[in-house]
Design a protein around this motif. Structure first.
Motif, short mmCIF file in Angstrom:
data_model
loop_
_atom_site.label_atom_id
_atom_site.label_comp_id
_atom_site.label_asym_id
_atom_site.label_seq_id
_atom_site.Cartn_x
_atom_site.Cartn_y
_atom_site.Cartn_z
N ALA A 170 -1.21 -18.26 11.93
CA ALA A 170 -2.53 -18.27 11.27
C ALA A 170 -3.24 -16.93 11.35
O ALA A 170 -4.38 -16.84 11.81
N PRO A 171 -2.59 -15.84 10.91
CA PRO A 171 -3.26 -14.53 10.96
C PRO A 171 -4.40 -14.48 9.95
O PRO A 171 -4.41 -15.19 8.95
N GLU A 172 -5.36 -13.59 10.20
CA GLU A 172 -6.43 -13.37 9.24
C GLU A 172 -5.84 -12.70 8.01
O GLU A 172 -5.08 -11.73 8.12
N LEU A 173 -6.19 -13.22 6.84
CA LEU A 173 -5.65 -12.68 5.59
C LEU A 173 -6.71 -11.82 4.91
O LEU A 173 -7.82 -12.26 4.66
N ARG A 174 -6.32 -10.59 4.60
CA ARG A 174 -7.20 -9.65 3.91
C ARG A 174 -6.39 -8.96 2.82
O ARG A 174 -5.98 -7.80 2.96
N PRO A 175 -6.10 -9.70 1.73
CA PRO A 175 -5.20 -9.18 0.70
C PRO A 175 -5.66 -7.85 0.11
O PRO A 175 -6.85 -7.55 0.05
N TRP A 176 -4.66 -7.09 -0.32
CA TRP A 176 -4.88 -5.83 -1.03
C TRP A 176 -5.53 -4.75 -0.16
O TRP A 176 -6.16 -3.84 -0.67
N THR A 177 -5.38 -4.83 1.14
CA THR A 177 -6.00 -3.83 2.01
C THR A 177 -4.98 -2.95 2.72
O THR A 177 -5.36 -1.98 3.38
N ARG A 178 -3.68 -3.27 2.61
CA ARG A 178 -2.66 -2.48 3.30
C ARG A 178 -1.58 -2.00 2.34
O ARG A 178 -1.28 -2.64 1.35
N CYS A 179 -1.02 -0.88 2.67
CA CYS A 179 0.09 -0.31 1.91
C CYS A 179 1.34 -1.13 2.18
O CYS A 179 1.73 -1.31 3.34
N THR A 180 1.98 -1.63 1.13
CA THR A 180 3.19 -2.42 1.33
C THR A 180 4.38 -1.54 1.73
O THR A 180 5.38 -2.04 2.21
N ALA A 181 4.24 -0.24 1.55
CA ALA A 181 5.33 0.68 1.90
C ALA A 181 5.30 1.10 3.36
O ALA A 181 6.34 1.21 4.01
N CYS A 182 4.08 1.35 3.90
CA CYS A 182 4.03 1.91 5.26
C CYS A 182 3.07 1.18 6.20
O CYS A 182 2.99 1.53 7.37
N ASN A 183 2.32 0.21 5.70
CA ASN A 183 1.37 -0.57 6.51
C ASN A 183 0.02 0.13 6.71
O ASN A 183 -0.86 -0.39 7.39
N GLY A 184 -0.16 1.32 6.13
CA GLY A 184 -1.44 2.00 6.25
C GLY A 184 -2.54 1.28 5.50
O GLY A 184 -2.28 0.42 4.64
N LEU A 185 -3.79 1.61 5.81
CA LEU A 185 -4.93 0.98 5.15
C LEU A 185 -5.20 1.66 3.81
O LEU A 185 -5.08 2.88 3.67
N LEU A 186 -5.59 0.87 2.81
CA LEU A 186 -5.89 1.38 1.48
C LEU A 186 -7.37 1.67 1.34
O LEU A 186 -8.22 1.04 1.97
N ARG A 187 -7.69 2.62 0.48
CA ARG A 187 -9.07 2.92 0.13
C ARG A 187 -9.12 3.15 -1.38
O ARG A 187 -8.11 3.46 -2.02
N GLU A 188 -10.30 2.98 -1.94
CA GLU A 188 -10.47 3.24 -3.36
C GLU A 188 -10.18 4.71 -3.65
O GLU A 188 -10.44 5.59 -2.82
#
Length: 241
Positions: A170-188
């Motif tokens: 049951a992890p917290e889900l925060r879609p579209w916030t991480r890079c699917t390639a490296c796991n880094g955080l995304l920004r606008e």
């Protein structure tokens, strides 16, 4: 003279780890008066990462309990959702679970992934150093004592794997916030900031972008967005909150 013996009954949820002949009812096992109950359970094929509690003659005991002649043991599975104490919930996946890693990252779950086979000792050491739950289908890896925590991934199907992990932890889900390639955080990001990654058609068609703060990869709602959106919507519908 017969050697000391205990009777062990494994919960149905753990039966897949046990040889077929020992999957129904209690099975008799010889004990030596030295080996712990945890060792005995692992000798049956059950990784301790999959064990919730151990009960001897109706009372709960630790894995360090040394069983005695005549004891009846019940091996019970982890309770879902499983809570991992002492650290933020983060995962580490081995080389065979790349699709699952990308889907967890798509949902905003902190997921490290080894794209090369670095070996069980190195994986276990990273799990411990970074306090990550090791996800794997390798039972031998899950038996390593160095692991911070671990879990067996039951299916080979990525969709079923995702449901299994989300249902168990049951992890917290925060879609579209991480890079699917490296796991880094995304920004606008502006179109100008990611212009070097855009082909002509993309540059003309799209205006909303995100960029990974770690690897710099650009994201936009391209041709595969509907498929990704469906994965996110299913997960949120079933597991969010």
């Amino acid at each position: 003279m017969n050697p000391p013996e205990i009777r062990v009954e494994v919960a149905p949820e753990l039966a897949l780890f046990v040889p077929p002949a020992r999957r129904s009812g209690a099975t008799a096992l010889a004990v030596d008066g030295v080996s712990t109950l945890g060792h005995v359970v692992e000798s049956l094929g059950v990784p301790l990462t999959e064990v919730g509690t151990l009960h001897v003659d109706g009372r709960e005991v630790p894995v360090s309990h040394v069983p005695s002649d005549g004891e009846s043991v019940s091996v019970r599975p982890v309770t879902r959702p499983q809570r991992v104490p002492g650290a933020p919930l983060r995962f580490l996946l081995d080389v065979h679970l790349g699709t699952l890693a990308r889907r967890l990252r798509l949902l905003g779950v902190d997921t490290a992934y080894e794209s090369a086979d670095i070996g069980d000792p190195a994986l276990a050491a990273r799990s411990a150093a970074e306090r990550r739950v090791m996800l794997s289908r390798d039972r031998g890896l899950l038996r390593r004592r160095e692991l911070w925590a671990g879990a067996f991934v039951h299916s080979t199907n990525p969709e079923e794997q995702l449901r299994d992990v989300l249902g168990r932890f049951a992890p917290e889900l925060r879609p579209w916030t991480r890079c699917t390639a490296c796991n880094g955080l995304l920004r606008e990001a502006t179109k100008e900031e990611v212009a070097d990654q855009l082909k002509g058609g993309t540059r003309k068609t799209y205006d909303v972008f995100a960029r990974c703060g770690e690897c710099g990869r650009a994201y936009w709602k391209g041709a595969h967005h509907e498929q990704l959106e469906a994965i996110v919507e299913r997960a949120l519908r079933e597991f969010a909150g």
